[in-house]
Enzyme design. Structure first.
Site, PDB file in Angstrom:
ATOM      1  N   HIS A 106       1.202  -0.729  -7.519  1.00  0.00           N
ATOM      2  CA  HIS A 106       0.208  -0.740  -6.457  1.00  0.00           C
ATOM      3  C   HIS A 106      -1.122  -1.199  -7.036  1.00  0.00           C
ATOM      4  O   HIS A 106      -1.566  -0.715  -8.085  1.00  0.00           O
ATOM      5  CB  HIS A 106       0.074   0.664  -5.861  1.00  0.00           C
ATOM      6  CG  HIS A 106      -1.192   0.856  -5.106  1.00  0.00           C
ATOM      7  ND1 HIS A 106      -1.497   0.112  -3.983  1.00  0.00           N
ATOM      8  CD2 HIS A 106      -2.247   1.682  -5.313  1.00  0.00           C
ATOM      9  CE1 HIS A 106      -2.683   0.473  -3.532  1.00  0.00           C
ATOM     10  NE2 HIS A 106      -3.162   1.421  -4.321  1.00  0.00           N
ATOM     11  N   ASN A 144      -7.277  -3.773  -2.638  1.00  0.00           N
ATOM     12  CA  ASN A 144      -6.291  -2.702  -2.470  1.00  0.00           C
ATOM     13  C   ASN A 144      -5.816  -2.723  -1.024  1.00  0.00           C
ATOM     14  O   ASN A 144      -6.555  -2.356  -0.113  1.00  0.00           O
ATOM     15  CB  ASN A 144      -6.952  -1.360  -2.811  1.00  0.00           C
ATOM     16  CG  ASN A 144      -6.007  -0.179  -2.689  1.00  0.00           C
ATOM     17  OD1 ASN A 144      -4.985  -0.250  -2.016  1.00  0.00           O
ATOM     18  ND2 ASN A 144      -6.377   0.933  -3.308  1.00  0.00           N
ATOM     19  N   CYS A 179      -0.783   4.900  -0.395  1.00  0.00           N
ATOM     20  CA  CYS A 179      -0.488   3.761  -1.266  1.00  0.00           C
ATOM     21  C   CYS A 179       0.906   3.806  -1.884  1.00  0.00           C
ATOM     22  O   CYS A 179       1.366   2.814  -2.445  1.00  0.00           O
ATOM     23  CB  CYS A 179      -1.536   3.658  -2.363  1.00  0.00           C
ATOM     24  SG  CYS A 179      -3.218   3.418  -1.739  1.00  0.00           S
TER      25      CYS A 179
END
Length: 336
Positions: free
Chosen positions: A257, A287, A115
């Site tokens: 993020h 996500n 990520c």
């Protein structure tokens, strides 16, 4: 990033998510879950997933094409794809993406930092430009985590979606809008097991033993990851603001993020900034791993939440463990 007036400048922005949408109610028809259970814990209500036979590279090509269009350019000297779900374990996905974009024999490679991959890729690209090895770099964050999730795991399937986002970086001056500044990167390999896919790598394959079926799927230790994500991203944002010569309160937008709505709220509280300075699209896309930050940038730019001249810090946290952030004054560009 000091010692020179040459800088990497954001000159184009593109994004893409596959058209297939999976809502919380769709998941509830397959798993022991509900829209209320998912949304109250994650802030997510829907996510996009690729069609059968689709790939990370497909999404990366479309996002890259849009970033080139946004910048008004047809060429880039280097292509960097941040991904932890490459089309194949070998070779890297970036060379094929570059070829499909018609960029010929340019340098192209992948970066795997989960990520935080997009931030790591930005830092790498900025280094090429600042050193004078490239005048332009196309940076793409793309992931298709739907392909590595356990179909029976209600937690991970609720969290992750597929997507891609890209920025076009060009050589410019350090004091112009869009110039990357104050880069900060970090890692803690001692906690690498918190976020992982256990099977498929050399460690497992060298045993010569078949891996358990569940080892092929993504796993995450939620509670410790939550704490580390909040602590590391908050500290990185502060460090980067200081490196850019800004007071924390001078930051107009913090684009993090999109891991979990609770994590975003906790980082805002820890940094000491109001939640409205933290753009979010996690409710609509979930996500999306390395694609997360550029997708938020594209959405916030399109709806006017992100405006030219604002002081912006981008920050991520992911497997490795890895974390990082970078600062810039938002340029006058149009996302495509």
């Amino acid at each position: 990033m000091t010692g020179t007036d040459r800088a990497a400048v954001v000159a184009g922005l593109g994004s893409w998510v596959p058209p297939t949408v999976v809502t919380n109610d769709d998941l509830a028809r397959q798993l022991d879950t509900s829209d209320e259970w998912i949304s109250s814990r994650t802030g997510i209500r829907r996510r996009h997933v690729i069609e059968p036979g689709g790939s990370t590279g497909d999404l990366a090509v479309e996002a890259g094409r849009r970033a080139l269009k946004s910048a008004g350019e047809e060429r880039a000297d280097i292509v960097v794809v941040a991904t932890s779900t490459p089309d194949r374990p070998c070779p890297a996905t970036a060379p094929e993406v570059a070829d499909r974009l018609g960029l010929g024999g340019v340098g192209a490679f992948d970066i795997a930092a989960v990520c935080t991959g997009f931030v790591y890729a930005l830092g790498t690209a900025a280094g090429f430009i600042q050193a004078g090895f490239a005048r332009s770099v196309l940076v793409i964050g793309a992931d298709t985590f739907s392909t590595i999730l356990n179909p029976a795991d209600r937690t991970t399937r609720a969290i992750f979606g597929d997507g891609a986002g890209a920025v076009y970086l060009r050589a410019g001056e350090a004091d112009e809008p869009g110039a990357l500044n104050g880069l900060h990167l970090g890692s803690d390999g001692g906690q690498s097991d918190l976020i992982q896919v256990a099977a498929g790598g050399s460690r497992q394959r060298s045993t010569g033993l078949p891996a358990p079926a569940e080892a092929a799927y993504f796993t995450m230790e939620g509670r410790p990851v939550f704490g580390e994500a909040v602590r590391r991203m908050a500290a990185s944002v502060t460090t980067t603001a200081e490196a850019a010569g800004w007071a924390v309160e001078d930051i107009d937008k913090v684009v993090l993020h999109q891991a979990n709505a609770r994590i975003l709220a906790a980082v805002a509280e820890r940094v000491g900034l109001p939640p409205e300075r933290f753009p979010a699209n996690i409710e609509r896309v979930g996500n999306t791993v390395a694609a997360s930050i550029p997708l938020v940038l594209a959405d916030a730019s399109a709806d006017g939440e992100l405006r030219p001249g604002q002081r912006v810090v981008l920050g991520g946290f992911g497997g490795g463990l890895t974390w990082g952030s970078v600062a810039l004054e938002w340029p006058d560009i149009t996302a495509v």
